[in-house]
Design an enzyme around this catalytic site. Structure first.
Site, PDB file in Angstrom:
ATOM      1  N   GLU A  81       0.876  -1.306   0.005  1.00 46.84           N
ATOM      2  CA  GLU A  81       0.250   0.016  -0.104  1.00 46.84           C
ATOM      3  C   GLU A  81       0.775   1.239  -0.024  1.00 46.84           C
ATOM      4  O   GLU A  81       2.108   1.216   0.407  1.00 46.84           O
ATOM      5  CB  GLU A  81      -0.735   0.028   1.347  1.00 46.84           C
TER       6      GLU A  81
ATOM      7  N   LYS B 181       2.099   4.752   1.473  1.00 45.27           N
ATOM      8  CA  LYS B 181       2.434   5.123   2.783  1.00 45.27           C
ATOM      9  C   LYS B 181       1.966   6.575   2.829  1.00 45.27           C
ATOM     10  O   LYS B 181       2.826   7.534   2.297  1.00 45.27           O
ATOM     11  CB  LYS B 181       3.790   5.011   3.509  1.00 45.27           C
TER      12      LYS B 181
ATOM     13  N   ASP C  29       1.328  10.174   3.806  1.00 43.21           N
ATOM     14  CA  ASP C  29       2.219  11.140   4.955  1.00 43.21           C
ATOM     15  C   ASP C  29       1.044  11.999   5.527  1.00 43.21           C
ATOM     16  O   ASP C  29       0.928  13.056   5.148  1.00 43.21           O
ATOM     17  CB  ASP C  29       3.056  11.974   4.142  1.00 43.21           C
TER      18      ASP C  29
ATOM     19  N   TYR D  38      -7.032   1.873   6.270  1.00 41.91           N
ATOM     20  CA  TYR D  38      -6.348   0.754   6.044  1.00 41.91           C
ATOM     21  C   TYR D  38      -6.265  -0.538   6.705  1.00 41.91           C
ATOM     22  O   TYR D  38      -5.499  -1.248   6.813  1.00 41.91           O
ATOM     23  CB  TYR D  38      -4.957   0.907   5.515  1.00 41.91           C
TER      24      TYR D  38
ATOM     25  N   LYS E 118      10.868   3.225   2.811  1.00 39.68           N
ATOM     26  CA  LYS E 118      10.926   4.605   2.874  1.00 39.68           C
ATOM     27  C   LYS E 118      11.554   5.071   1.501  1.00 39.68           C
ATOM     28  O   LYS E 118      12.572   4.520   1.127  1.00 39.68           O
ATOM     29  CB  LYS E 118      11.493   5.160   4.018  1.00 39.68           C
TER      30      LYS E 118
ATOM     31  N   CYS F 235      32.853  43.292   3.182  1.00 36.91           N
ATOM     32  CA  CYS F 235      31.478  42.596   3.293  1.00 36.91           C
ATOM     33  C   CYS F 235      30.728  42.999   1.957  1.00 36.91           C
ATOM     34  O   CYS F 235      30.725  44.117   1.329  1.00 36.91           O
ATOM     35  CB  CYS F 235      30.771  43.549   4.320  1.00 36.91           C
TER      36      CYS F 235
ATOM     37  N   CYS G 239      28.145  46.291   2.575  1.00 35.22           N
ATOM     38  CA  CYS G 239      28.419  47.644   3.017  1.00 35.22           C
ATOM     39  C   CYS G 239      29.959  47.755   2.665  1.00 35.22           C
ATOM     40  O   CYS G 239      30.427  48.983   2.952  1.00 35.22           O
ATOM     41  CB  CYS G 239      28.253  47.945   4.296  1.00 35.22           C
TER      42      CYS G 239
ATOM     43  N   CYS H  71      31.115  40.711   9.352  1.00 36.43           N
ATOM     44  CA  CYS H  71      31.268  41.819   8.832  1.00 36.43           C
ATOM     45  C   CYS H  71      31.407  42.839  10.154  1.00 36.43           C
ATOM     46  O   CYS H  71      30.777  42.378  11.159  1.00 36.43           O
ATOM     47  CB  CYS H  71      30.110  42.305   8.103  1.00 36.43           C
TER      48      CYS H  71
ATOM     49  N   CYS I 129      26.129  48.265   9.294  1.00 38.59           N
ATOM     50  CA  CYS I 129      26.033  47.565   7.743  1.00 38.59           C
ATOM     51  C   CYS I 129      24.300  47.521   7.487  1.00 38.59           C
ATOM     52  O   CYS I 129      23.673  47.065   8.367  1.00 38.59           O
ATOM     53  CB  CYS I 129      26.751  46.374   7.678  1.00 38.59           C
TER      54      CYS I 129
HETATM   55  S1  IVH Z   1      -0.370   0.444   8.744  1.00 39.12           S
HETATM   56  C1  IVH Z   1       1.145  -1.799  12.564  1.00 39.12           C
HETATM   57  N1  IVH Z   1      -0.605   1.395   6.464  1.00 39.12           N
HETATM   58  O1  IVH Z   1       2.798   4.900   8.932  1.00 39.12           O
HETATM   59  C2  IVH Z   1       0.512  -1.213  11.378  1.00 39.12           C
HETATM   60  N2  IVH Z   1       0.320   2.677   8.102  1.00 39.12           N
HETATM   61  O2  IVH Z   1       5.066   4.463  10.584  1.00 39.12           O
HETATM   62  C3  IVH Z   1       0.744   0.171  11.278  1.00 39.12           C
HETATM   63  N3  IVH Z   1       0.704   4.876   7.510  1.00 39.12           N
HETATM   64  O3  IVH Z   1       1.654   5.216  12.190  1.00 39.12           O
HETATM   65  C4  IVH Z   1       0.001   1.151  10.166  1.00 39.12           C
HETATM   66  N4  IVH Z   1      -0.028   4.738   5.457  1.00 39.12           N
HETATM   67  O4  IVH Z   1       0.316   6.720  10.627  1.00 39.12           O
HETATM   68  C5  IVH Z   1      -0.093   1.508   7.519  1.00 39.12           C
HETATM   69  N5  IVH Z   1      -1.019   2.226   4.429  1.00 39.12           N
HETATM   70  C6  IVH Z   1      -0.646   2.378   5.556  1.00 39.12           C
HETATM   71  C7  IVH Z   1      -0.250   3.702   6.001  1.00 39.12           C
HETATM   72  C8  IVH Z   1       0.155   3.872   7.245  1.00 39.12           C
HETATM   73  C9  IVH Z   1       0.542   5.708   6.479  1.00 39.12           C
HETATM   74  C10 IVH Z   1       1.388   5.625   8.611  1.00 39.12           C
HETATM   75  C11 IVH Z   1       0.572   5.482   9.889  1.00 39.12           C
HETATM   76  C12 IVH Z   1       1.738   4.750  10.925  1.00 39.12           C
HETATM   77  C13 IVH Z   1       2.772   5.039  10.301  1.00 39.12           C
HETATM   78  C14 IVH Z   1       3.732   3.732  10.693  1.00 39.12           C
END
Ligand code: IVH
Length: 672
Positions: A114, A116, A118, A231, A318, A412, A415, A430, A435
């Protein structure tokens, strides 16, 4: 004959819920906004005429008019864990190996990938198909209740679309989890508006989201277009089998689920997904910072279990900080308020992570030498976590033949004065106190939010006023009122903004001594040191007359600070400035607060977050003047915690200890 109101109300609610779903979850409206508004208005009217028929799950109750959030502690039934991060393919293969080692030999393993998102995670609890509680993650075990804020998110169903799934599972009592986020465009728009009105801007959509869900007033939250993806689904039934099916169930129940998920048969397919989305992330209207990989089988998840704070069955891959290549056109030296020269790279503008970048910091000359950065180089720049971009490295293969090493400036750049370099520092300075760059920097610092807090007097206006000759030093700020008629004629200003500015200048005279001391801009005297000095010496006169030894007797104050203070006060220009500021009415000693009543006698308060009607200092003074006292930390002896906007960890602590909380409104009533 008129229809039975109850029947019509129910009908309208159903219709509105359906249209909300079509619009906010499916993004496929089937009626016009106008037709939709007609339905909502009819419902509002009927509920007004029949208030006994209002129920908390009515779509009109998303933004209740007199609701606030309590931020009461909520125990998570199952801890909300975090994920361990991986940054490379090798680490992902190791994860796969650990999963295999933790499961019976030869067992088939599938993963769900999935995006992630933010944002900020949230837990939603439904009972009998109705949303009853929404809570933040908190420390993973106890979160804070934010139900009224979450209800303002239109894609969150207040009532589940169905409680029996297509496979005949009863899912009326469930917990779902997901991520609240804001789209990049909405984030930019809010920031632009805040910048125009002189309010603090947010560094990224996540910070804005986090700040928003912690607002006390849901009416304000409703004005910010938060969104959500779910999720995770939990139900007591043991008939749930796989995470993949759970994502489909969540969709069936009416939740917005990010549809970019994929079932993968092995870690190679997982890696393909990760690489694909690392490439495609810019095409999304919201920020993602990686991919979450989860073991699909819930049974396997249970066998694998958790280690400390994260599950063994999931991991976050990441993405690398986003980089771009561009031409470094020129290195310019910026002069700060204390005279420090900082090298800045002027770049051929390039688009990176949501904004166009044309400058990057180079920190100091040592950094330039270490990376051998030169004008005319093609450089790789990076923006990690949306901070100030930096130059990572030079692409030496593209270096022009005639390129020259960077030379330190000899005078400088602003100035033309001589420069000096203290032996024990990398920085060059400076020498000229007058200045223009230093003057502007000092005035800007003086007016800044953490110093004198003069709203509106930011970089642009300071530059303008210095260039036009209205400001030569920060004491001139308090003479600006004599030029009101001239100032309102300046094209960009006008009457209203000049008056606002003059008002905030007047108001700044109430800033406490410690802020004034910080605002003076004495080198090494930051906000924290200023507070310590103010607490110890109580007045500028006492500090001015103190010996070096006396100054160093203050906890954590060393010789470089005391030297700098002595140097500052030995300069006659500074003494003159202080005299003028004293005349203008600024506070050069700590306030002695007169105790006017004993209404709050014996009561101790802790303040957290920002109050909208007064500064923290004013709130403190008020409490003390009524006989109470203010503590900086929450303990079991605290009587009340006053909770403003964006409260900090003190709130959590108070909730743990069960200390009574006061909203701003309740506090105002108390001190009336
Ligand atoms: S699963 C144990 N799925 O990422 C399962 N987390 O570092 C943990 N997050 O605290 C969560 N998208 O805030 C999961 N598709 C996703 C996510 C997700 C973002 C965030 C969530 C979690 C953090 C984990």
């Amino acid at each position: 004959m008129k229809k039975d109101p109850q029947k019509r109300i129910e009908e309208l609610r159903k219709l509105i819920n359906e249209h909300d779903y079509n619009y906010y979850v499916l993004a496929q409206p089937t009626i016009s906004d106008y037709e939709y508004d007609l339905l909502v208005n009819e419902l509002i009217q009927l509920e007004k005429e029949n208030p006994h028929l209002i129920t908390p799950d009515s779509p009109t109750q998303r933004v209740g008019s007199d609701l606030t959030n309590t931020f009461n502690p909520v125990q998570h039934k199952i801890p909300m864990l975090s994920l361990s991060n991986t940054y490379s393919e090798e680490e992902m293969f190791e994860f796969d190996r650990r999963v295999k080692d933790g499961l019976p030999k030869g067992e088939k393993i599938e993963y769900v990938c999935e995006l992630k998102i933010d944002g900020v995670s949230v837990s939603l609890i439904y009972k009998n198909g109705l949303l009853v509680t929404a809570a933040t993650r908190g420390d993973g075990f106890t979160g804070e209740e934010i139900t009224n804020n979450v209800k303002t998110i239109k894609s969150v169903p207040l009532v589940l679309r169905k409680i029996t799934s297509s496979k005949n599972l009863r899912l009326e009592d469930i917990e779902v989890r997901g991520e609240i986020y804001m789209e990049i465009e909405a984030f930019k728009k809010i920031n632009e508006e805040r910048q125009l009105s002189g309010e603090k801007t947010f560094a990224n959509p996540r910070n804005l989201t986090a700040g928003t869900i912690k607002l006390l007033d849901p009416q304000l939250v409703a004005k910010r277009p938060l969104k959500i993806f779910l999720y995770y689904l939990y139900s007591e039934t043991d008939e749930l089998n796989t995470h993949y099916e759970n994502l489909q169930l969540l969709t069936e129940l009416g939740f917005p689920v990010n549809q970019n998920y994929r079932l993968c048969k092995n870690i190679d397919e997982v890696m393909d997904f990760c690489k694909e989305w690392e490439q495609k992330r810019e095409t999304l209207p919201y920020e993602i910072d990686g991919v979450v990989v989860k073991v699909n089988s819930l049974k396997q998840q249970r066998i694998l279990g958790n280690i400390a704070k994260s599950p063994r069955w999931a991991v976050a891959f990441k993405f690398k900080a986003r980089q771009a290549k561009t031409l470094l056109k020129k290195i310019v030296w910026q002069v700060g308020r204390t005279g420090t020269l900082t090298p800045v790279a002027e770049l051929e503008p390039v688009f990176l992570a949501g904004s166009t970048i044309s400058r990057a910091t180079l920190h100091n000359i040592d950094e330039i030498k270490r990376k051998d950065i030169r004008e005319g180089d093609i450089v790789i720049i990076e923006k990690g976590g949306d901070v100030i971009p930096k130059v990572v490295e030079v692409d030496f293969s593209q270096r022009p033949k005639d390129s020259q090493e960077v030379k330190l400036p000899t005078k400088c750049p602003v100035c033309g004065s001589k420069l000096f370099k203290p032996e024990d520092e990398v920085a060059i300075y400076c020498e000229n106190n007058l200045c223009p760059a230093q003057i502007k920097g000092r005035i800007e610092h003086f007016a800044s939010r953490t110093a004198m807090d003069i709203a509106g007097l930011g970089e642009a206006l300071v530059n303008l006023f210095v260039d036009m000759g209205y400001l030569k030093d920060y004491a001139d700020i308090y003479d600006l009122k004599n030029y009101r008629d001239e100032l309102i004629k300046i094209e960009r200003l006008g009457e209203k903004s000049v008056d606002n500015l003059l008002n905030s200048i007047e108001k700044s005279k109430e800033r406490p001594f410690e802020k004034v001391l910080f605002a003076l801009g004495i080198r090494y005297v930051g906000a924290g040191v200023a507070k310590k000095l103010a607490d110890h010496f109580k007045s500028i006169d006492a500090l001015m007359n103190a010996s070096k030894e006396e100054i160093e007797s203050v906890y954590e104050i060393g010789p470089s600070i005391s030297d700098s203070i002595k140097r500052f006060f030995s300069d006659n220009n500074n003494i003159k400035l202080i005299e003028r500021l004293k005349k203008a009415g600024l506070k050069f000693k700590v306030d002695e607060i007169k105790i006017k009543s004993d209404k709050l006698k014996g009561k101790s308060f802790v303040l957290t977050g920002t109050l909208s009607s007064m500064s923290r200092e004013e709130a403190k003074e008020k409490i003390i003047s009524l006989g109470g006292h203010v503590l900086s930390a929450v303990s079991k002896n605290t009587n009340f915690v006053v909770v403003g906007e964006n409260p900090g960890s003190k709130l959590e602590k108070a909730q743990k200890l069960g200390i009574p909380l006061l909203t701003e409104e309740e506090f105002l009533k108390l001190i009336e």
